[in-house]
Design a protein around this motif. Sequence first.
Motif, PDB file in Angstrom:
ATOM      1  N   SER A  72       0.840  -1.218   0.000  1.00 32.05           N
ATOM      2  CA  SER A  72       0.000   0.000   0.000  1.00 32.05           C
ATOM      3  C   SER A  72       0.865   1.254   0.000  1.00 32.05           C
ATOM      4  N   MET A  73       1.994   1.225   0.744  1.00 30.55           N
ATOM      5  CA  MET A  73       2.874   2.400   0.785  1.00 30.55           C
ATOM      6  C   MET A  73       3.445   2.687  -0.615  1.00 30.55           C
ATOM      7  N   VAL A  74       3.899   1.631  -1.289  1.00 26.65           N
ATOM      8  CA  VAL A  74       4.453   1.805  -2.641  1.00 26.65           C
ATOM      9  C   VAL A  74       3.356   2.329  -3.576  1.00 26.65           C
ATOM     10  N   GLU A  75       2.151   1.765  -3.469  1.00 27.83           N
ATOM     11  CA  GLU A  75       1.042   2.212  -4.329  1.00 27.83           C
ATOM     12  C   GLU A  75       0.658   3.657  -4.038  1.00 27.83           C
ATOM     13  N   GLU A  76       0.763   4.035  -2.755  1.00 22.15           N
ATOM     14  CA  GLU A  76       0.426   5.421  -2.393  1.00 22.15           C
ATOM     15  C   GLU A  76       1.391   6.403  -3.081  1.00 22.15           C
ATOM     16  N   VAL A  77       2.678   6.081  -3.099  1.00 18.29           N
ATOM     17  CA  VAL A  77       3.654   6.975  -3.753  1.00 18.29           C
ATOM     18  C   VAL A  77       3.400   7.000  -5.254  1.00 18.29           C
ATOM     19  N   GLU A  78       3.150   5.839  -5.838  1.00 23.86           N
ATOM     20  CA  GLU A  78       2.873   5.802  -7.283  1.00 23.86           C
ATOM     21  C   GLU A  78       1.623   6.621  -7.605  1.00 23.86           C
ATOM     22  N   GLY A  79       0.608   6.530  -6.731  1.00 26.00           N
ATOM     23  CA  GLY A  79      -0.645   7.257  -6.959  1.00 26.00           C
ATOM     24  C   GLY A  79      -0.474   8.754  -6.752  1.00 26.00           C
ATOM     25  N   GLU A  80       0.194   9.159  -5.665  1.00 27.69           N
ATOM     26  CA  GLU A  80       0.285  10.589  -5.298  1.00 27.69           C
ATOM     27  C   GLU A  80       1.355  11.325  -6.102  1.00 27.69           C
ATOM     28  N   LEU A  81       2.493  10.635  -6.345  1.00 28.75           N
ATOM     29  CA  LEU A  81       3.635  11.329  -6.964  1.00 28.75           C
ATOM     30  C   LEU A  81       3.941  10.824  -8.371  1.00 28.75           C
ATOM     31  N   LEU A  87      14.431   3.740  -4.076  1.00 31.27           N
ATOM     32  CA  LEU A  87      13.938   2.989  -2.913  1.00 31.27           C
ATOM     33  C   LEU A  87      15.111   2.752  -1.978  1.00 31.27           C
ATOM     34  N   VAL A  88      15.005   3.282  -0.775  1.00 25.10           N
ATOM     35  CA  VAL A  88      16.065   3.064   0.218  1.00 25.10           C
ATOM     36  C   VAL A  88      15.489   2.170   1.313  1.00 25.10           C
ATOM     37  N   ASN A  89      15.982   0.929   1.366  1.00 21.40           N
ATOM     38  CA  ASN A  89      15.527  -0.022   2.385  1.00 21.40           C
ATOM     39  C   ASN A  89      16.414   0.140   3.604  1.00 21.40           C
ATOM     40  N   ASN A  90      15.873   0.836   4.599  1.00 24.06           N
ATOM     41  CA  ASN A  90      16.693   1.225   5.750  1.00 24.06           C
ATOM     42  C   ASN A  90      16.135   0.749   7.083  1.00 24.06           C
ATOM     43  N   ALA A  91      14.824   0.491   7.177  1.00 19.06           N
ATOM     44  CA  ALA A  91      14.240   0.143   8.485  1.00 19.06           C
ATOM     45  C   ALA A  91      14.994  -1.033   9.085  1.00 19.06           C
ATOM     46  N   GLY A  92      15.272  -0.947  10.363  1.00 21.01           N
ATOM     47  CA  GLY A  92      15.989  -2.047  10.993  1.00 21.01           C
ATOM     48  C   GLY A  92      15.915  -1.969  12.499  1.00 21.01           C
ATOM     49  N   ILE A  93      16.029  -3.124  13.126  1.00 23.19           N
ATOM     50  CA  ILE A  93      16.085  -3.196  14.584  1.00 23.19           C
ATOM     51  C   ILE A  93      17.243  -4.109  14.971  1.00 23.19           C
ATOM     52  N   GLN A  94      17.551  -4.134  16.248  1.00 24.34           N
ATOM     53  CA  GLN A  94      18.673  -4.926  16.744  1.00 24.34           C
ATOM     54  C   GLN A  94      18.259  -5.624  18.032  1.00 24.34           C
ATOM     55  N   HIS A  95      18.848  -6.762  18.311  1.00 25.07           N
ATOM     56  CA  HIS A  95      18.754  -7.374  19.640  1.00 25.07           C
ATOM     57  C   HIS A  95      20.069  -8.093  19.897  1.00 25.07           C
ATOM     58  N   VAL A  96      20.625  -7.879  21.079  1.00 26.20           N
ATOM     59  CA  VAL A  96      21.951  -8.419  21.405  1.00 26.20           C
ATOM     60  C   VAL A  96      21.807  -9.411  22.543  1.00 26.20           C
ATOM     61  N   ARG A 123       9.877  -6.003  -4.563  1.00 32.06           N
ATOM     62  CA  ARG A 123       8.886  -6.715  -5.371  1.00 32.06           C
ATOM     63  C   ARG A 123       7.796  -5.762  -5.862  1.00 32.06           C
ATOM     64  N   ALA A 124       7.410  -4.818  -4.983  1.00 25.50           N
ATOM     65  CA  ALA A 124       6.341  -3.877  -5.350  1.00 25.50           C
ATOM     66  C   ALA A 124       6.863  -2.730  -6.229  1.00 25.50           C
ATOM     67  N   ALA A 125       8.093  -2.260  -5.993  1.00 26.98           N
ATOM     68  CA  ALA A 125       8.558  -1.043  -6.681  1.00 26.98           C
ATOM     69  C   ALA A 125       9.327  -1.315  -7.975  1.00 26.98           C
ATOM     70  N   LEU A 126       9.919  -2.497  -8.102  1.00 27.97           N
ATOM     71  CA  LEU A 126      10.791  -2.752  -9.263  1.00 27.97           C
ATOM     72  C   LEU A 126      10.059  -2.748 -10.619  1.00 27.97           C
ATOM     73  N   PRO A 127       8.839  -3.294 -10.706  1.00 25.49           N
ATOM     74  CA  PRO A 127       8.192  -3.286 -12.026  1.00 25.49           C
ATOM     75  C   PRO A 127       8.084  -1.881 -12.636  1.00 25.49           C
ATOM     76  N   GLY A 128       7.738  -0.875 -11.832  1.00 22.01           N
ATOM     77  CA  GLY A 128       7.643   0.508 -12.327  1.00 22.01           C
ATOM     78  C   GLY A 128       9.006   1.013 -12.777  1.00 22.01           C
TER      79      GLY A 128
END
Length: 260
Positions: A72-81, A87-96, A123-128
């Motif tokens: 939905s996030m990818v579709e929202e950008v395609e729709g709005e912009l 595409l920067v894949n940055n979200a991340g968490i850690q556990h030690v 998978r969602a953004a590459l086809p465009g």
Amino acid sequence: MKNRRNAIVTGSTSGIGLGIAEALAADGMNVMLNGFGEADEIERARSDLASKHGVEALYSGADMTRPDEIRSMVEEVEGELGSVDVLVNNAGIQHVSPIEDFPPEKWDAIIAINLSSSFHTIRAALPGMKSRKWGRIINLASAHALVASPFKSAYVSAKHGLLGLTKTIALEAAEYGVTVNAICPGYVKTPLVEKQIPDTAKARGISEEEVIREVLLAAQPTKEFVTTEQLGALAVFLCSDAAASINGAALPVDGGWIAQ
Ligand code: NAD
């Protein structure tokens, strides 16, 4: 001339993601912010980006453990912009923690957020991108995509996996003007690192000051933390035409850590 491309930066309400979003916006790109946090702080970051750089700035609270929300996030950008160009894949968490005590649900969350979310965003953004014959995918991996440290089994596994995904999609997209690269930072002083200091101290039986000196910066020959500005500048360069032949690369930004 202003760069009017559209970028999604996952996990950009804090730390490295926010630094990269800022650098891309300063380069003239419209930006979709993503991540968790206080609603008013996120709104301030979003409106500051837009007003400071004269770009469109959107925000999506899509949870990177949820493939439906990612799409939905990818579709929202395609729709709005109109398109997702970067595409920067940055979200991340850690556990030690030693593996014997490593909670299985933490393993699952780290694999989902630090690895599988990139499968779903790409998978969602590459086809465009392929249809427009231009795209840039930048995966925030880590020095831990190239070498390991004890007590970080899930993180090191996810980041090594992310590098495999980077190389694979680089090959799949190479003839379509799309590059896929991994940035591999050493330690950057963000909330992600600040939070792991007490756990590392506990796991190793040393003080928090010793963790900073003997564990974190000990790995980094420069004895300096990497900065979000340095990573933002590299992301901007990777989005330039000058970087069109850099593809499938793991780019260490670690003060010499993995040279040892
Ligand atoms: P951070 O904790 O400051 O930021 C993480 C971001 O991810 C936040 O915006 C957070 O809201 C978001 N996030 C977390 N879970 C999410 C979810 N389920 N869905 C959507 N967003 C989510 O961390 P950071 O240090 O800026 O790390 C950013 C990336 O850089 C991570 O992938 C991390 O592994 C990598 N990295 C960090 C360092 C470092 O030293 N800080 C070093 C190498 C790599």
